[in-house]
Design a protein around this motif. Structure first.
Motif, PDB file in Angstrom:
ATOM      1  N   ALA A  46       0.802  -1.225   0.000  1.00 14.81           N
ATOM      2  CA  ALA A  46       0.000   0.000   0.000  1.00 14.81           C
ATOM      3  C   ALA A  46       0.833   1.272   0.000  1.00 14.81           C
ATOM      4  N   ALA A  47       2.080   1.195   0.421  1.00 13.60           N
ATOM      5  CA  ALA A  47       2.880   2.397   0.678  1.00 13.60           C
ATOM      6  C   ALA A  47       3.076   3.246  -0.573  1.00 13.60           C
ATOM      7  N   ALA A  48       3.107   4.565  -0.368  1.00 10.57           N
ATOM      8  CA  ALA A  48       3.346   5.498  -1.469  1.00 10.57           C
ATOM      9  C   ALA A  48       4.822   5.602  -1.818  1.00 10.57           C
ATOM     10  N   GLY A  49       5.704   5.348  -0.853  1.00 13.56           N
ATOM     11  CA  GLY A  49       7.131   5.344  -1.144  1.00 13.56           C
ATOM     12  C   GLY A  49       7.801   6.696  -1.070  1.00 13.56           C
ATOM     13  N   MET A  50       7.266   7.623  -0.285  1.00 12.35           N
ATOM     14  CA  MET A  50       7.928   8.910  -0.135  1.00 12.35           C
ATOM     15  C   MET A  50       9.145   8.765   0.777  1.00 12.35           C
ATOM     16  N   LEU A  51      10.267   9.245   0.310  1.00 12.98           N
ATOM     17  CA  LEU A  51      11.512   9.240   1.085  1.00 12.98           C
ATOM     18  C   LEU A  51      11.670  10.656   1.616  1.00 12.98           C
ATOM     19  N   ALA A  52      11.006  10.917   2.747  1.00 15.48           N
ATOM     20  CA  ALA A  52      10.763  12.298   3.149  1.00 15.48           C
ATOM     21  C   ALA A  52      11.177  12.553   4.592  1.00 15.48           C
ATOM     22  N   VAL A 272      -2.397  15.844   3.036  1.00 21.14           N
ATOM     23  CA  VAL A 272      -2.677  14.985   1.888  1.00 21.14           C
ATOM     24  C   VAL A 272      -1.476  15.075   0.955  1.00 21.14           C
ATOM     25  N   TYR A 273      -1.191  13.993   0.241  1.00 24.74           N
ATOM     26  CA  TYR A 273      -0.080  14.040  -0.712  1.00 24.74           C
ATOM     27  C   TYR A 273      -0.487  13.407  -2.038  1.00 24.74           C
ATOM     28  N   ILE A 274       0.184  13.859  -3.091  1.00 27.33           N
ATOM     29  CA  ILE A 274      -0.024  13.332  -4.443  1.00 27.33           C
ATOM     30  C   ILE A 274       1.362  12.999  -5.001  1.00 27.33           C
ATOM     31  N   VAL A 275       1.568  11.738  -5.314  1.00 26.47           N
ATOM     32  CA  VAL A 275       2.878  11.258  -5.763  1.00 26.47           C
ATOM     33  C   VAL A 275       2.773  10.797  -7.212  1.00 26.47           C
ATOM     34  N   PRO A 276       3.460  11.462  -8.153  1.00 24.45           N
ATOM     35  CA  PRO A 276       3.395  11.036  -9.552  1.00 24.45           C
ATOM     36  C   PRO A 276       4.324   9.853  -9.822  1.00 24.45           C
ATOM     37  N   ARG A 277       3.877   8.950 -10.675  1.00 25.25           N
ATOM     38  CA  ARG A 277       4.679   7.813 -11.093  1.00 25.25           C
ATOM     39  C   ARG A 277       5.041   7.945 -12.578  1.00 25.25           C
ATOM     40  N   ASP A 278       6.099   7.250 -12.960  1.00 23.45           N
ATOM     41  CA  ASP A 278       6.565   7.328 -14.345  1.00 23.45           C
ATOM     42  C   ASP A 278       5.611   6.663 -15.332  1.00 23.45           C
ATOM     43  N   ASP A 279       4.697   5.810 -14.839  1.00 20.27           N
ATOM     44  CA  ASP A 279       3.794   5.084 -15.737  1.00 20.27           C
ATOM     45  C   ASP A 279       2.494   5.827 -16.002  1.00 20.27           C
ATOM     46  N   GLY A 280       2.420   7.104 -15.619  1.00 24.90           N
ATOM     47  CA  GLY A 280       1.209   7.869 -15.876  1.00 24.90           C
ATOM     48  C   GLY A 280       0.138   7.713 -14.811  1.00 24.90           C
ATOM     49  N   THR A 281       0.500   7.190 -13.672  1.00 24.03           N
ATOM     50  CA  THR A 281      -0.428   7.106 -12.551  1.00 24.03           C
ATOM     51  C   THR A 281       0.033   8.037 -11.432  1.00 24.03           C
ATOM     52  N   VAL A 282      -0.859   8.276 -10.483  1.00 31.05           N
ATOM     53  CA  VAL A 282      -0.501   9.015  -9.274  1.00 31.05           C
ATOM     54  C   VAL A 282      -1.024   8.248  -8.073  1.00 31.05           C
ATOM     55  N   VAL A 283      -0.369   8.455  -6.947  1.00 30.71           N
ATOM     56  CA  VAL A 283      -0.800   7.885  -5.669  1.00 30.71           C
ATOM     57  C   VAL A 283      -1.247   9.033  -4.777  1.00 30.71           C
ATOM     58  N   ILE A 284      -2.417   8.890  -4.185  1.00 31.62           N
ATOM     59  CA  ILE A 284      -2.951   9.906  -3.280  1.00 31.62           C
ATOM     60  C   ILE A 284      -3.151   9.263  -1.908  1.00 31.62           C
ATOM     61  N   GLY A 285      -2.628   9.897  -0.898  1.00 31.28           N
ATOM     62  CA  GLY A 285      -2.765   9.333   0.444  1.00 31.28           C
ATOM     63  C   GLY A 285      -2.496  10.393   1.493  1.00 31.28           C
ATOM     64  N   ALA A 286      -2.432   9.925   2.671  1.00 25.98           N
ATOM     65  CA  ALA A 286      -3.008   8.695   3.174  1.00 25.98           C
ATOM     66  C   ALA A 286      -3.703   9.047   4.473  1.00 25.98           C
TER      67      ALA A 286
END
Length: 414
Positions: A46-52, A272-286
């Motif tokens: 489930a993780a968004a993978g932010m290295l923050a 709230v966060y929005i994380v863009p991916r290289d495949d044209g998707t985004v992750v919104i969480g959490a």
């Protein structure tokens, strides 16, 4: 004794932390048995993978900040040390933008920046105009923007796949994989409890009745750790489930790229966060909840989905035009101080031999994977770094031995 599998190191738990530790043990030349009935399907999935490390700074978590910053420095070499290209992990070093929706959010982010600057962290203010020049789909109504150069991202699912592929690439004659029936490795199994040989932990009893005999056993199965049979008497591992809802959406071609950088926002005081991916998707969480809704089914909260979509659209109105692909909920293992339980267990006369604990990483599991792997590797080789003894796994166990010595007993890192 029932059929036994032999390895230098047994790792209980195939989430990103367990996989990272197994990877490090292999790098050190140890044979590894990874024990998990379904690797990378829990919080890692489930993780968004932010290295923050900067964005994740919270009040009274200064000790944890040091660990996060150390791990952040390790990320380039950790990603580069995998067999696949760095790009295969989704590792990206684009900076993060922190934005506020209204005047109250602007004040809250300004206060947070004061704390971050006091800790020596780099956070640069941007004008709203500059932020929108960089990210044209940001709402013109946002109240403020800050750039955080040190906060990056990785795709946890891709990362887990790379780690598993690297482990599977080793000869079955040298390693054993217990769990995730891939590439001819052993069938999935679960860890029932610890095996003992006198005063040292000698391996793992599996749910099937088989055993893994190992010189070192690493407990890295998150919320499952306290339920293991045979834990040392008096050892308390106070992890609790903290659930989070997270969304994945596809960006239509005419809106790509929706964003080029991760956006972390504050909307009416709610993050709230929005994380863009290289495949044209985004992750919104959490979301973050401890209501027990997902205790047995990983159930997604309808209110959580609504909140995430509502708040994300305040920051990036075009979110309303995206295709909802997936709503996921998983539990993360929280601890009383939000810091991991990491290291060896103390005895009155030294360390308990053969056992290392690595659990309770809460919302920081992906970020802390490289440093957790490094710390466990140092324990395996008998060269621990005293800086990290503050995260010892028995720090909430009043009956365990003290003080916390840094010597490793003879045979503890065979």
């Amino acid at each position: 004794m029932a059929e036994a599998i032999h390895a230098d190191v047994a790792v209980i738990g195939g989430g990103v932390i367990g996989l990272g530790i197994a990877h490090e043990a292999r790098r050190l030349g140890r044979s590894v048995a990874l024990i998990d009935p379904a690797p990378a399907t829990g919080a890692t999935f489930a993780a968004a993978g932010m290295l923050a490390p900067v964005s994740e700074l919270h009040y009274q978590e200064e000790d944890l900040l040091g660990l996060m910053l150390e791990s952040s420095k390790l990320w380039p070499s950790f990603a580069g040390g995998l067999r696949q290209a760095v790009e295969a992990t989704g590792y990206r070093t684009t900076p993060t933008l922190a934005v506020g929706a209204d005047a109250a959010d602007r004040r809250a982010l300004a206060d947070l920046r004061t704390v971050q600057l006091a800790a020596g962290l780099g956070v640069e203010p941007l004008s709203v105009r500059t932020a929108r020049e960089r990210e044209p789909l940001l709402s013109p109504q946002i109240s403020c923007a800050f750039e955080i150069p040190a906060d990056h991202q990785v795709d946890p699912r891709k990362l887990a796949g790379c780690l598993m592929a690297g482990l599977a690439a080793h000869s079955p004659g040298a390693d054993t994989w217990v769990g995730g029936a891939r590439d001819g490795f052993a069938v999935a199994d679960s860890a029932h409890g610890l095996l003992w040989d006198g005063r040292r932990v000698a391996g793992v009893e599996l749910g099937s009745g088989k055993s893994v005999l190992a010189g070192e056993t690493v407990v890295a199965n998150g919320l499952g750790a306290p339920a293991l049979a045979g834990l040392p008497e008096g050892l308390e591992l106070p992890v609790r489930p903290v659930y989070g809802d997270i969304l994945r959406l596809r960006v239509p071609a005419h809106l790509r790229p929706l964003l080029t950088a991760t956006v972390r926002g504050m909307v009416r005081g709610v993050p709230v966060y929005i994380v863009p991916r290289d495949d044209g998707t985004v992750v919104i969480g959490a979301t973050q909840r401890e209501d027990g809704l997902s205790a047995t089914s990983n159930a997604v909260s309808a209110g959580g989905v609504y909140q995430l979509l509502r708040d994300a659209q305040v920051l990036v109105p075009a979110v309303a035009e995206l295709e909802l692909l997936e709503a996921t909920a998983r539990a993360r293992p929280g601890t009383p101080d939000n810091a991991p339980l990491l290291g060896r267990v103390a005895e009155p006369d030294g360390y308990l031999a053969g056992l290392i604990v690595a659990t309770g990483f809460f919302r920081h599991g992906v970020l802390l994977t490289p440093v957790a792997a490094r710390i466990v590797g140092e324990l395996l080789t008998g060269s621990p770094d005293s800086r990290w003894s503050i995260f010892r796994p028995d720090r909430f166990s009043a009956s365990r031995g003290q003080p916390w010595p840094m010597e490793v007993p003879t045979g503890a890192h065979q």
